[in-house]
Structures are given as structure tokens and as C-alpha cells.
Design a protein around this motif. Sequence first.
Motif, PDB file in Angstrom:
ATOM      1  N   THR A   1      95.437 -23.977  11.714  1.00 44.05           N
ATOM      2  CA  THR A   1      96.372 -24.342  10.650  1.00 44.05           C
ATOM      3  C   THR A   1      95.744 -24.354   9.255  1.00 44.05           C
ATOM      4  O   THR A   1      96.434 -24.691   8.284  1.00 44.05           O
ATOM      5  N   PHE A   2      94.471 -23.988   9.125  1.00 48.47           N
ATOM      6  CA  PHE A   2      93.859 -23.923   7.797  1.00 48.47           C
ATOM      7  C   PHE A   2      94.634 -22.966   6.891  1.00 48.47           C
ATOM      8  O   PHE A   2      94.928 -23.278   5.734  1.00 48.47           O
ATOM      9  N   TYR A   3      94.945 -21.780   7.409  1.00 49.35           N
ATOM     10  CA  TYR A   3      95.618 -20.794   6.564  1.00 49.35           C
ATOM     11  C   TYR A   3      97.050 -21.214   6.247  1.00 49.35           C
ATOM     12  O   TYR A   3      97.603 -20.840   5.201  1.00 49.35           O
ATOM     13  N   ILE A   4      97.672 -22.011   7.134  1.00 51.22           N
ATOM     14  CA  ILE A   4      99.029 -22.510   6.860  1.00 51.22           C
ATOM     15  C   ILE A   4      98.990 -23.486   5.690  1.00 51.22           C
ATOM     16  O   ILE A   4      99.832 -23.441   4.787  1.00 51.22           O
ATOM     17  N   VAL A   5      97.992 -24.385   5.697  1.00 54.64           N
ATOM     18  CA  VAL A   5      97.832 -25.309   4.569  1.00 54.64           C
ATOM     19  C   VAL A   5      97.527 -24.536   3.293  1.00 54.64           C
ATOM     20  O   VAL A   5      98.078 -24.835   2.221  1.00 54.64           O
ATOM     21  N   LYS A   6      96.680 -23.523   3.413  1.00 50.43           N
ATOM     22  CA  LYS A   6      96.321 -22.689   2.255  1.00 50.43           C
ATOM     23  C   LYS A   6      97.562 -22.098   1.596  1.00 50.43           C
ATOM     24  O   LYS A   6      97.682 -22.087   0.362  1.00 50.43           O
ATOM     25  N   GLU A   7      98.510 -21.621   2.395  1.00 51.91           N
ATOM     26  CA  GLU A   7      99.741 -21.047   1.845  1.00 51.91           C
ATOM     27  C   GLU A   7     100.676 -22.136   1.327  1.00 51.91           C
ATOM     28  O   GLU A   7     101.318 -21.971   0.287  1.00 51.91           O
ATOM     29  N   ALA A   8     100.768 -23.257   2.043  1.00 53.69           N
ATOM     30  CA  ALA A   8     101.722 -24.301   1.682  1.00 53.69           C
ATOM     31  C   ALA A   8     101.386 -24.970   0.353  1.00 53.69           C
ATOM     32  O   ALA A   8     102.285 -25.341  -0.412  1.00 53.69           O
ATOM     33  N   VAL A   9     100.076 -25.126   0.049  1.00 48.35           N
ATOM     34  CA  VAL A   9      99.711 -25.838  -1.183  1.00 48.35           C
ATOM     35  C   VAL A   9      99.983 -24.997  -2.437  1.00 48.35           C
ATOM     36  O   VAL A   9      99.790 -25.488  -3.548  1.00 48.35           O
TER      37      VAL A   9
ATOM     38  N   ALA B   1      92.320 -17.067   9.786  1.00 43.44           N
ATOM     39  CA  ALA B   1      92.391 -16.693   8.365  1.00 43.44           C
ATOM     40  C   ALA B   1      92.259 -15.190   8.190  1.00 43.44           C
ATOM     41  O   ALA B   1      92.943 -14.576   7.366  1.00 43.44           O
ATOM     42  N   TRP B   2      91.376 -14.567   8.976  1.00 44.17           N
ATOM     43  CA  TRP B   2      91.137 -13.128   8.853  1.00 44.17           C
ATOM     44  C   TRP B   2      92.213 -12.286   9.532  1.00 44.17           C
ATOM     45  O   TRP B   2      92.323 -11.091   9.282  1.00 44.17           O
ATOM     46  N   THR B   3      93.000 -12.895  10.412  1.00 45.26           N
ATOM     47  CA  THR B   3      94.058 -12.156  11.116  1.00 45.26           C
ATOM     48  C   THR B   3      95.428 -12.579  10.606  1.00 45.26           C
ATOM     49  O   THR B   3      96.024 -11.905   9.760  1.00 45.26           O
ATOM     50  N   ALA B   4      95.929 -13.701  11.089  1.00 42.03           N
ATOM     51  CA  ALA B   4      97.266 -14.149  10.687  1.00 42.03           C
ATOM     52  C   ALA B   4      97.344 -14.475   9.201  1.00 42.03           C
ATOM     53  O   ALA B   4      98.377 -14.267   8.558  1.00 42.03           O
ATOM     54  N   GLY B   5      96.246 -15.005   8.629  1.00 42.19           N
ATOM     55  CA  GLY B   5      96.260 -15.380   7.217  1.00 42.19           C
ATOM     56  C   GLY B   5      96.053 -14.232   6.263  1.00 42.19           C
ATOM     57  O   GLY B   5      96.264 -14.371   5.057  1.00 42.19           O
ATOM     58  N   GLY B   6      95.598 -13.083   6.765  1.00 45.40           N
ATOM     59  CA  GLY B   6      95.440 -11.896   5.923  1.00 45.40           C
ATOM     60  C   GLY B   6      94.287 -11.956   4.942  1.00 45.40           C
ATOM     61  O   GLY B   6      94.243 -11.160   3.999  1.00 45.40           O
TER      62      GLY B   6
END
Length: 308
Positions: A20-28, A254-259
Amino acid sequence: MIRPLWHLALGYCALVWGATFYIVKEAVTVVDPVAMVAYRFLLAALLLLPVVLLPFARASLRDSRTLRCGAILGAFLGTSYLTQTVGLKYTSAANSGFITGLFVIFVPLFLLIFLRRPLSATQWVACGVAVLGLWLLTGGGLAFNLGDGLTVLTAMAYAGQVLAADRFARTDANPLVLAFHQFWIIGVGSLALSLLLARPLDVRTEGALWAILLLTLLPTLSAFVIQLFAQRHVPAMTATMIFLLEPVFAALFAWTAGGERFSAIPAAGGALIVVAMAWTEWTKPREPEPLTDETPTAEAAPTRVTDP
């Protein structure tokens, strides 16, 4: 529950925390980071409230010593989440995951500084390897930014939480009540900080609203409750080794789903941090096995929570 299932339970925690790191990265990008922490922990406390009001947990809920233990754990964990969430505005999800993993290095350092427990030669070497990995991860120091610095504070705060949790581990405090106290203390504290700093509280997109709900249910509510139950049955060294998977999952997602763009040198730095963390844990003295359901009653009696 047999031991391997508790290992899988802790593996689930590492997976959802890292994923969920990349989800937080997008949400903030659309929700203020401090408000994000407030919402997810307040909602987690609200969802847990009906459970801790049931008769089996009510006595522990009224115990002032359990409240103090939860407050200490919440203060460390809240600091960790606030610095990490704000830091994600300025650094990548992969960097954040690996740097957060440095908490395993700070634990022995804090033991040395505050409890006068000396480090072994291998632990000092592991610390040096971790620093080298951090240097590579952040572009040889040239790319070190505010987000990376805040995330180092995250690792330090989480190390403090680990040491505090070690003090309160395997007591008669109800794990659900401890989790509840952590959640509402972090949520109320973050909301108060938002109001004090006049931070925006609005959630501007439907996607951000769903992100908050997901972060509440998986890495907050389910994972932290599972962790408190599982670590009653799994030695701390084993649990920490399993948690080493978190930065790996963070980078992979991050490198896959987070792009996020994959780069070999930062990846090598992250790998060195993981090696250092694993080395630190494997070279610790062997810990006594935790109590199990088969342990005789006289030996398995839980220790009373002591005043912190």
C-alpha cells in the motif's frame, strides 16, 4: 493455531504494509497527509469500538495501565505514520519502503544508547552495510530529499515502537484493546494537529475516498490487530525477519502497479539494506520460545502490565 499459520499471518501484515505504499503515494496528491493519517486511524478505531465494548474486552478497556501502554505505542506509531505519509509527498514509494526498513538497524543502536546493551562486531558491520545501501538508494547523497529525511525519522520512531512493544509483550492486556487505544490516540492526535496547523481536511476525489477505506481495512485495522495476536506466539526475532519482506513488497508494487521507474543502482542499495537487516537479526542471541497453548498453566500465566 499452529506456528506456521502465525508465520503466514505476519507475512500477510508485511504484504499489505508493503503493497500500500504506492496507494498512499497517489492519495496524498489529493488529500493532506496529516488528514489522511487522521481519517484512517479514526475510522479503524470506530470499526473496532463495538468489539472492545463486548464483555470479554470491557475490563481491559477500563484498565488505566492498558491505556498508558496503548498511549505509548500510539505515540511512537503515530510519529512513524505521520513522517512516513508526509515523506511520501517528496520521495518514491520504493525509497520509502526501503528506508522505513532501517528500523531494524535502529533497534540495536537504541539498545546501546538508551539501555547500554553493546552491539556485536557483526551488528556494527551490518549498520555500515545499511548506511552504504541508503547512500546508493538516495543517489549517493546527491538525491537525498526532504521525503527521505522524514522517512529516516519514520524508521527511528518505528524502532522506538518495537522496543516499547517488547516491554508490553505477552502481558494480560487484551490485544484488541491495545490496538483500539493506538488507533484512536493516533487519529485524535493527527486531527488535532491538522486543526492546529490549519491543514485542509477535504477529500477531493472519490478515488481518494476509496483509498482511505482500503488503507483503513487492510494495513491499519486487520494488519495491526493480527500483528498483536501473532506476536504472542512467534519469537520477536522470527517476526522481525518476516517483516523484512515489507520493503521488498513496497518496491515490487511501486515498480509494477505503481508505475515507478526501476533503476539498478537504487535497487542495489535497497538490496544492501535488506541484507543488513537480515544480518542484524540472524546474529542476535537466540530468544526463548514464546508461550504456547500446550504450555502448563502455572508457567503460562500472563504477566501483569506494569506501569510504564
